[in-house]
Design a protein around this motif. Sequence first.
Motif, PDB file in Angstrom:
ATOM      1  N   GLY A 104       6.267  14.068  -5.810  1.00  0.00           N
ATOM      2  CA  GLY A 104       7.158  15.068  -6.703  1.00  0.00           C
ATOM      3  C   GLY A 104       7.022  14.806  -8.113  1.00  0.00           C
ATOM      4  O   GLY A 104       7.855  15.382  -8.737  1.00  0.00           O
ATOM      5  N   ARG A 105       5.862  14.404  -8.339  1.00  0.00           N
ATOM      6  CA  ARG A 105       5.497  14.256  -9.811  1.00  0.00           C
ATOM      7  C   ARG A 105       4.002  13.811 -10.116  1.00  0.00           C
ATOM      8  O   ARG A 105       3.383  13.333  -9.352  1.00  0.00           O
ATOM      9  N   PRO A 106       3.563  14.339 -11.340  1.00  0.00           N
ATOM     10  CA  PRO A 106       2.066  13.591 -11.506  1.00  0.00           C
ATOM     11  C   PRO A 106       2.127  12.155 -11.309  1.00  0.00           C
ATOM     12  O   PRO A 106       2.993  11.469 -11.698  1.00  0.00           O
ATOM     13  N   PRO A 107       0.836  11.628 -11.304  1.00  0.00           N
ATOM     14  CA  PRO A 107       0.599  10.112 -11.371  1.00  0.00           C
ATOM     15  C   PRO A 107       0.746   9.517 -12.691  1.00  0.00           C
ATOM     16  O   PRO A 107       0.600  10.263 -13.596  1.00  0.00           O
ATOM     17  N   ASP A 108       1.292   8.358 -12.928  1.00  0.00           N
ATOM     18  CA  ASP A 108       1.394   7.722 -14.252  1.00  0.00           C
ATOM     19  C   ASP A 108      -0.071   7.639 -14.935  1.00  0.00           C
ATOM     20  O   ASP A 108      -0.481   7.605 -15.984  1.00  0.00           O
ATOM     21  N   PHE A 109      -0.925   7.101 -13.857  1.00  0.00           N
ATOM     22  CA  PHE A 109      -2.292   6.644 -14.482  1.00  0.00           C
ATOM     23  C   PHE A 109      -3.357   7.216 -13.147  1.00  0.00           C
ATOM     24  O   PHE A 109      -2.840   7.668 -11.992  1.00  0.00           O
ATOM     25  N   VAL A 110      -4.552   7.255 -13.379  1.00  0.00           N
ATOM     26  CA  VAL A 110      -5.497   7.733 -12.396  1.00  0.00           C
ATOM     27  C   VAL A 110      -6.815   6.706 -12.448  1.00  0.00           C
ATOM     28  O   VAL A 110      -7.379   6.471 -13.604  1.00  0.00           O
ATOM     29  N   ASN A 168      12.137  -2.206  -9.958  1.00  0.00           N
ATOM     30  CA  ASN A 168      11.260  -2.593 -11.257  1.00  0.00           C
ATOM     31  C   ASN A 168      10.979  -1.283 -11.854  1.00  0.00           C
ATOM     32  O   ASN A 168       9.668  -0.691 -11.540  1.00  0.00           O
ATOM     33  N   PRO A 169      11.858  -0.870 -12.674  1.00  0.00           N
ATOM     34  CA  PRO A 169      11.796   0.618 -12.943  1.00  0.00           C
ATOM     35  C   PRO A 169      10.680   1.071 -13.926  1.00  0.00           C
ATOM     36  O   PRO A 169      10.324   2.076 -14.253  1.00  0.00           O
ATOM     37  N   ARG A 170       9.863  -0.143 -14.539  1.00  0.00           N
ATOM     38  CA  ARG A 170       8.767   0.209 -15.563  1.00  0.00           C
ATOM     39  C   ARG A 170       7.492   0.048 -14.735  1.00  0.00           C
ATOM     40  O   ARG A 170       6.352   0.075 -15.179  1.00  0.00           O
ATOM     41  N   CYS A 171       7.557   0.072 -13.061  1.00  0.00           N
ATOM     42  CA  CYS A 171       6.463   0.001 -12.437  1.00  0.00           C
ATOM     43  C   CYS A 171       5.790   1.184 -12.464  1.00  0.00           C
ATOM     44  O   CYS A 171       6.287   2.409 -12.185  1.00  0.00           O
ATOM     45  N   ALA A 172       4.223   1.475 -12.674  1.00  0.00           N
ATOM     46  CA  ALA A 172       3.709   2.595 -12.775  1.00  0.00           C
ATOM     47  C   ALA A 172       3.191   2.868 -11.271  1.00  0.00           C
ATOM     48  O   ALA A 172       2.605   1.936 -10.728  1.00  0.00           O
ATOM     49  N   ILE A 173       3.117   4.070 -11.095  1.00  0.00           N
ATOM     50  CA  ILE A 173       2.180   4.412  -9.740  1.00  0.00           C
ATOM     51  C   ILE A 173       1.246   5.607 -10.099  1.00  0.00           C
ATOM     52  O   ILE A 173       1.614   6.656 -10.745  1.00  0.00           O
ATOM     53  N   GLY A 174      -0.040   5.300  -9.723  1.00  0.00           N
ATOM     54  CA  GLY A 174      -0.950   6.136  -9.834  1.00  0.00           C
ATOM     55  C   GLY A 174      -1.804   6.518  -8.861  1.00  0.00           C
ATOM     56  O   GLY A 174      -1.554   6.322  -7.651  1.00  0.00           O
ATOM     57  N   LEU A 175      -2.759   7.469  -8.951  1.00  0.00           N
ATOM     58  CA  LEU A 175      -3.580   7.933  -8.025  1.00  0.00           C
ATOM     59  C   LEU A 175      -4.988   7.173  -7.848  1.00  0.00           C
ATOM     60  O   LEU A 175      -5.453   7.165  -8.951  1.00  0.00           O
ATOM     61  N   HIS A 176      -5.425   6.740  -6.703  1.00  0.00           N
ATOM     62  CA  HIS A 176      -6.327   5.827  -6.499  1.00  0.00           C
ATOM     63  C   HIS A 176      -7.673   6.861  -5.849  1.00  0.00           C
ATOM     64  O   HIS A 176      -7.694   7.196  -4.677  1.00  0.00           O
ATOM     65  N   VAL A 177      -8.139   7.712  -6.919  1.00  0.00           N
ATOM     66  CA  VAL A 177      -9.119   8.678  -6.271  1.00  0.00           C
ATOM     67  C   VAL A 177     -10.219   8.088  -5.400  1.00  0.00           C
ATOM     68  O   VAL A 177     -10.754   7.072  -5.684  1.00  0.00           O
ATOM     69  N   THR A 178     -10.371   8.532  -4.300  1.00  0.00           N
ATOM     70  CA  THR A 178     -11.450   8.308  -3.267  1.00  0.00           C
ATOM     71  C   THR A 178     -12.253   9.060  -2.860  1.00  0.00           C
ATOM     72  O   THR A 178     -12.043  10.329  -2.374  1.00  0.00           O
ATOM     73  N   LEU A 179     -13.622   8.613  -3.051  1.00  0.00           N
ATOM     74  CA  LEU A 179     -14.623   9.422  -2.891  1.00  0.00           C
ATOM     75  C   LEU A 179     -15.714   8.709  -2.090  1.00  0.00           C
ATOM     76  O   LEU A 179     -17.094   9.236  -2.020  1.00  0.00           O
ATOM     77  N   THR A 180     -15.200   7.680  -1.400  1.00  0.00           N
ATOM     78  CA  THR A 180     -16.470   6.786  -0.488  1.00  0.00           C
ATOM     79  C   THR A 180     -15.758   6.650   0.720  1.00  0.00           C
ATOM     80  O   THR A 180     -14.820   6.756   1.163  1.00  0.00           O
ATOM     81  N   ALA A 181     -16.888   6.362   1.772  1.00  0.00           N
ATOM     82  CA  ALA A 181     -16.402   6.179   3.246  1.00  0.00           C
ATOM     83  C   ALA A 181     -15.591   4.838   3.358  1.00  0.00           C
ATOM     84  O   ALA A 181     -15.763   3.934   2.414  1.00  0.00           O
TER      85      ALA A 181
END
Length: 276
Positions: A124-130, A58-71
Amino acid sequence: MSRRIWLCADDYGISPGVNRAIRDLIENGRLNATSAMVVGPSIGRDEVNALAAAAKANPRCAIGLHVTLTAPFRPLTMHFRPTEGGLFLPHTKLLRRGLMGRLDSELIHTEVTVQLAAFVDLFGRPPDFVDGHQHVQLFPGVRAAFLAAVKTRAPNAWIRQCGRVRPWAQRLDSPKALVLDALSAQFRRRAARANIPFNPAFAGAYDFSKAAEFGALMRQFLHGMPEAGVVMCHPGFVDEVLISLDPLTVQREREYEFLRSEAFLPLLATNEVTLS
């Protein structure tokens, strides 16, 4: 003509069962985005490599960072505050402190920056979205630091706001969605001033404590969703790791079952949206 939207599974990295379900849906074209928790217990090299392999189908699949700041997760930075027992605060306490102006933006900025760096190290690369676990990117006291970190460390990424398509025209039966609408308005203004792109609309929030029929919910989420809008979901298989970390368990399996079902793709077509 069909509109391409993002159907994003949150929480990759929280448990092996969640990871396995997300990979299966990506590989079979039932998702086109997922966001990974770099502080999760199931985000090692093997899980990252398995996700990359699934995304090849699924080459158009985006992978992002799920910033986590909670318990119940732990910060990556040594001197992060506030914490309780070495863990982040619960999301309600974090929001309360943010509303009271009692969060240190420099510490938040450092933690988000380190999580972005951890993502780059793993993938190995930055996220597509955050985006943010439990929508922390929208919180007062967090959003300015979040936007500054993304602007510097992931300048080509887009970010997730959580305002609905027509909040003023929708029923007042979802307090959670109303709160997200209000928090997102200020977040969008700040993002626009910083010239950081964001999704035009959002859906996917509902009361996880109720045994809701996910197919009916998905019909609501897709209605009127514009090009590049985001629908959030949380598919997964329940395992012991998930049970130890998150109250959202059985509903994840209901979401997975619907997204994998024969009813899902016709629903996309009926609403004139596509994931491809």
